[in-house]
Design a protein around this motif. Structure first.
Motif, PDB file in Angstrom:
ATOM      1  N   VAL A  20       0.840  -1.069   0.057  1.00 59.35           N
ATOM      2  CA  VAL A  20      -0.119   0.032   0.147  1.00 59.35           C
ATOM      3  C   VAL A  20       0.828   1.224  -0.125  1.00 59.35           C
ATOM      4  N   MET A  21       0.540   2.304  -0.795  1.00 59.49           N
ATOM      5  CA  MET A  21       1.330   3.618  -0.845  1.00 59.49           C
ATOM      6  C   MET A  21       0.583   4.690  -1.237  1.00 59.49           C
ATOM      7  N   GLY A  22       1.066   5.796  -1.016  1.00 53.38           N
ATOM      8  CA  GLY A  22       0.066   6.912  -1.371  1.00 53.38           C
ATOM      9  C   GLY A  22      -0.220   7.826  -0.273  1.00 53.38           C
ATOM     10  N   PRO A  23      -0.692   8.974  -0.350  1.00 56.26           N
ATOM     11  CA  PRO A  23      -1.272  10.110   0.574  1.00 56.26           C
ATOM     12  C   PRO A  23      -2.732   9.450   0.905  1.00 56.26           C
ATOM     13  N   GLN A 152      -5.956   8.318 -15.503  1.00 55.10           N
ATOM     14  CA  GLN A 152      -5.194   9.118 -14.368  1.00 55.10           C
ATOM     15  C   GLN A 152      -5.946   9.289 -13.448  1.00 55.10           C
ATOM     16  N   ILE A 153      -5.386   9.138 -12.068  1.00 56.94           N
ATOM     17  CA  ILE A 153      -6.340   9.410 -10.942  1.00 56.94           C
ATOM     18  C   ILE A 153      -6.017  10.450 -10.053  1.00 56.94           C
ATOM     19  N   SER A 154      -6.786  11.188  -9.566  1.00 53.35           N
ATOM     20  CA  SER A 154      -6.119  12.416  -8.655  1.00 53.35           C
ATOM     21  C   SER A 154      -7.491  12.491  -7.678  1.00 53.35           C
ATOM     22  N   SER A 155      -7.149  13.268  -6.552  1.00 54.02           N
ATOM     23  CA  SER A 155      -8.057  13.719  -5.608  1.00 54.02           C
ATOM     24  C   SER A 155      -8.514  15.220  -5.586  1.00 54.02           C
ATOM     25  N   SER A 156      -9.876  15.290  -5.481  1.00 54.91           N
ATOM     26  CA  SER A 156     -10.465  16.632  -5.375  1.00 54.91           C
ATOM     27  C   SER A 156      -9.904  17.364  -4.141  1.00 54.91           C
ATOM     28  N   ALA A 157      -9.732  16.322  -3.244  1.00 55.34           N
ATOM     29  CA  ALA A 157      -9.366  16.801  -1.687  1.00 55.34           C
ATOM     30  C   ALA A 157      -8.046  17.187  -1.496  1.00 55.34           C
ATOM     31  N   ALA A 158      -7.041  17.135  -2.752  1.00 57.85           N
ATOM     32  CA  ALA A 158      -5.458  17.444  -2.494  1.00 57.85           C
ATOM     33  C   ALA A 158      -5.446  17.563  -4.004  1.00 57.85           C
ATOM     34  N   PRO A 159      -5.658  18.614  -4.802  1.00 63.52           N
ATOM     35  CA  PRO A 159      -5.572  18.658  -6.128  1.00 63.52           C
ATOM     36  C   PRO A 159      -3.863  19.193  -6.315  1.00 63.52           C
ATOM     37  N   ALA A 160      -2.999  19.639  -5.412  1.00 56.88           N
ATOM     38  CA  ALA A 160      -1.667  19.629  -5.698  1.00 56.88           C
ATOM     39  C   ALA A 160      -1.090  18.369  -5.564  1.00 56.88           C
ATOM     40  N   ALA A 161      -1.598  17.370  -4.957  1.00 55.66           N
ATOM     41  CA  ALA A 161      -0.782  16.157  -4.666  1.00 55.66           C
ATOM     42  C   ALA A 161      -0.467  15.405  -6.060  1.00 55.66           C
ATOM     43  N   PRO A 162       0.572  14.684  -5.974  1.00 57.91           N
ATOM     44  CA  PRO A 162       0.915  13.889  -7.323  1.00 57.91           C
ATOM     45  C   PRO A 162      -0.481  12.983  -7.705  1.00 57.91           C
ATOM     46  N   HIS A 163      -0.629  12.797  -9.078  1.00 56.93           N
ATOM     47  CA  HIS A 163      -1.639  11.901  -9.438  1.00 56.93           C
ATOM     48  C   HIS A 163      -1.191  10.552  -9.889  1.00 56.93           C
ATOM     49  N   ALA A 164      -1.930   9.672 -10.014  1.00 53.73           N
ATOM     50  CA  ALA A 164      -1.527   8.394 -10.351  1.00 53.73           C
ATOM     51  C   ALA A 164      -1.990   7.852 -11.937  1.00 53.73           C
TER      52      ALA A 164
END
Length: 176
Positions: A20-23, A152-164
């Motif tokens: 498991v990885m990622g924020p 491409q998957i991102s989070s609307s809660a952390a838009p500046a975070a890296p995407h996968a």
């Protein structure tokens, strides 16, 4: 080639273990699948740790039961299955997964023209869908197959975070 319900999965070449990885906003669990078949392969579970509904996305669960067990271990409710392309070692578990998870959205590129098992939804290039706060954008990358897609998957809660980015067989790294 599928693992049967309740059976242990065949050992993965290289001894790769689930990890498991990622924020918190974009957790990813790598699930080794297919044992030695095709040199092994990987499926992915993606979720937002802060989602009270524990909604999750799965990518390319060609061997469905190890992925279903991994989702259960993480207490996840899989809502969307993404298929990067129609080849068996990526889409071969779709029908079983859909039977095991009623209401599952099975998603692939709109260019996959009827080859993806259990398909319920097609995404055009640059089209985005949401699963809770997770945003999935499809990118058409014809080559390996005419309907290959990168998700491409991102989070609307952390838009500046890296995407996968889940590339299927568009990119190979040391084999598969």
């Amino acid at each position: 080639l599928h693992t049967r319900p309740g059976e242990p999965q065949a050992e993965q070449i290289g001894g790769t273990l689930p990890s498991v990885m990622g924020p918190r906003e974009l957790r990813i669990k790598v699930v080794p699948i297919l044992g030695a078949a095709f040199g092994g392969n990987y499926a992915y579970l993606i979720w937002d740790e802060d989602d009270p509904d524990r909604r999750a996305i799965v990518v390319d669960p060609a061997d469905p039961y190890p992925v279903l067990r991994a989702a259960e271990e993480e207490r996840l409710n899989v809502e969307v299955l993404l298929t990067t392309h129609w080849h068996f070692d990526h889409s071969g578990g779709n029908a079983t997964f859909a039977r095991e998870v009623p209401g599952l959205r099975v998603v692939a590129s709109d260019r996959e023209r009827g080859r993806v098992p259990a398909l319920t939804e097609r995404l055009a290039d640059e089209q985005t869908i949401a699963v809770g706060r997770l945003l999935v954008t499809a990118h058409s990358v014809p080559g390996h197959t005419l309907g290959s897609a990168v998700f491409q998957i991102s989070s609307s809660a952390a838009p500046a975070a890296p995407h996968a980015a889940f590339t299927g067989d568009t990119l190979f790294c040391g084999g598969c």
